[in-house]
Structures are given as C-alpha cells and as structure tokens.
Design an enzyme around this catalytic site. Structure first.
Site, short mmCIF file in Angstrom:
data_model
loop_
_atom_site.label_atom_id
_atom_site.label_comp_id
_atom_site.label_asym_id
_atom_site.label_seq_id
_atom_site.Cartn_x
_atom_site.Cartn_y
_atom_site.Cartn_z
N ARG A 65 0.82 -1.22 0.00
CA ARG A 65 0.00 0.00 0.00
C ARG A 65 0.85 1.26 0.00
NH1 ARG A 65 -2.65 -3.66 3.09
NH2 ARG A 65 -1.88 -2.80 5.03
N GLU A 102 4.94 -7.03 15.79
CA GLU A 102 4.17 -7.19 17.02
C GLU A 102 3.77 -8.67 17.19
OE1 GLU A 102 0.90 -4.55 16.93
OE2 GLU A 102 0.56 -4.65 19.09
P1 AMP Z 1 4.04 -1.31 11.98
O1 AMP Z 1 5.30 -1.93 11.49
O2 AMP Z 1 3.52 -1.92 13.25
O3 AMP Z 1 4.15 0.20 12.07
O4 AMP Z 1 2.91 -1.64 10.91
C1 AMP Z 1 2.82 -0.93 9.75
C2 AMP Z 1 2.53 -1.79 8.57
O5 AMP Z 1 1.52 -2.76 8.83
C3 AMP Z 1 2.01 -0.93 7.42
O6 AMP Z 1 2.57 -1.43 6.20
C4 AMP Z 1 0.52 -1.10 7.47
O7 AMP Z 1 -0.03 -1.19 6.19
C5 AMP Z 1 0.29 -2.40 8.24
N1 AMP Z 1 -0.67 -2.23 9.34
C6 AMP Z 1 -0.41 -2.37 10.66
N2 AMP Z 1 -1.50 -2.20 11.41
C7 AMP Z 1 -2.50 -1.91 10.56
C8 AMP Z 1 -3.90 -1.58 10.72
N3 AMP Z 1 -4.48 -1.52 11.93
N4 AMP Z 1 -4.62 -1.31 9.59
C9 AMP Z 1 -4.05 -1.36 8.38
N5 AMP Z 1 -2.75 -1.66 8.16
C10 AMP Z 1 -1.97 -1.93 9.24
#
Ligand code: AMP
Length: 177
Positions: A65, A102
């Site tokens: 995305r 996570e």
């Molecule tokens: P993070 O590494 O935890 O910051 O997660 C970010 C990545 O995971 C991004 O590429 C987001 O597209 C996806 N992502 C994580 N949580 C969500 C959520 N609640 N809704 C949509 N995409 C998420």
C-alpha cells in the site's frame, strides 16, 4: 488543491475492519479512499503540499500500500520512486533485513544499487502502527548509505507510539487515531 478537495473529510473514506487479519486488530482499510477520485486526489495533494519544501533525492515506498501513495507522490514532487518489497520479488541483487513484528516477524528487501551515499530519502507507507516496518526500512536504507529524513503516512495509530521508534525523523500523517 481545489476548494472542494480542501474541505474534504478524508476520515470518511477510511473503513474499519474489526479482527482483520487476526483477532484484536482493527484494520484501517484505505480502499474507499483510493476508489474515490476526490478523496485520492485530496490525499496526494495534501502530502504534496506538506512536503513541498522538503529537500530529498528519492521517495521510498513500502510494499504494497506504500506504493499506492508513494508513487503518485513521487510523480507530483518530480522525484524518483524506489520500492521496498517482500522477499523474492525484486529481480536484481538485493539488501535484506529480517525484523520482529508485534505478532511474528517480517523481511524486506531493496535493490542493492537503489540508492547511495548521502541520498536523502522520504519513506512513505499507508499507515504507521508500531513503527517496526519503517524502522526496518530505515535500517535497510542506511546500510546503503542513504539518510532517511522524513516519513509520511495516510494514517497514524498514535496509541501504538510508532514515532518513539523513529527518532530524528520528520513524521507526518494526514489522519490520526
Ligand atoms: P508497523 O510496522 O507496526 O508500524 O505496521 C505498519 C505496517 O503494517 C504498514 O505497512 C501497514 O499497512 C500495516 N498495518 C499495521 N496495522 C495496521 C492496521 N491496523 N490497519 C491497516 N494496516 C496496518
């Protein structure tokens, strides 16, 4: 930006999908935003406006995305676009990083010759959650000699404190939850 898109409420184009892709995760779906010409235009216009005076060499987008937001932003800012991809997708020599998420772990790759010493980078993704993905992306870029100066998102989940893992970066999100 036209007056009609300036007043547009982007939050109305983000759909919540509870328990996707797993129980407990409230997925922020940007599909309605992408599908609306007015909302998609407003989203890109607002990012272009925010980054108008930012001194960068390239925009790096994170699969998948991040491509949807990063590529039109690069086009409008007249900058080159560099993709960060999941393992096995990039055809040339790659630099790879394995990192902890996570829930579980992930890996990302960039072409080894994608950027070089001192290049200033804006990283773009749809959403900032815990910051792990962007922190890994930053490490990958720094291995190639690049300097991540800013990170831009459509959505930031503030309660996960992703910013705390990205010290020193100019972080901007159009919507915060
Ligand atoms: P993070 O590494 O935890 O910051 O997660 C970010 C990545 O995971 C991004 O590429 C987001 O597209 C996806 N992502 C994580 N949580 C969500 C959520 N609640 N809704 C949509 N995409 C998420």
């Amino acid at each position: 930006m036209t007056s009609s898109t300036a007043s547009l409420d982007l939050a109305a184009y983000i759909r919540d999908i509870p328990d996707f892709p797993q129980p407990g995760i409230n997925f922020k779906d940007i599909s309605p935003l992408l599908k609306s010409p007015e909302a998609f235009r407003a989203c890109i216009d607002r990012l272009v406006e925010h980054y108008a005076s930012l001194d960068i060499d390239y925009i790096v987008g994170i699969e998948s995305r991040g491509f949807l937001v990063g590529a039109p932003l690069a086009y409008h800012m007249n900058k080159g676009f560099i993709p960060i991809r999941k393992p096995g997708k990039l055809p040339y020599k790659v630099e790879r990083i394995d990192y902890t998420l996570e829930y579980g772990s992930g890996s990302l790759e960039i072409h080894a010759d994608a950027l070089g010493e001192g290049h200033r980078i804006l990283v773009v993704d749809d959403l900032l959650a815990t910051g792990g993905t962007v922190a890994a992306t930053r490490a990958l870029i720094e291995r190639l000699g690049g300097n991540v100066v800013a990170a831009g998102f459509v959505v930031e989940l503030e309660f996960l404190h992703g910013r705390d893992r990205l010290s020193g970066l100019d972080i901007h999100a159009l919507l915060k939850y």
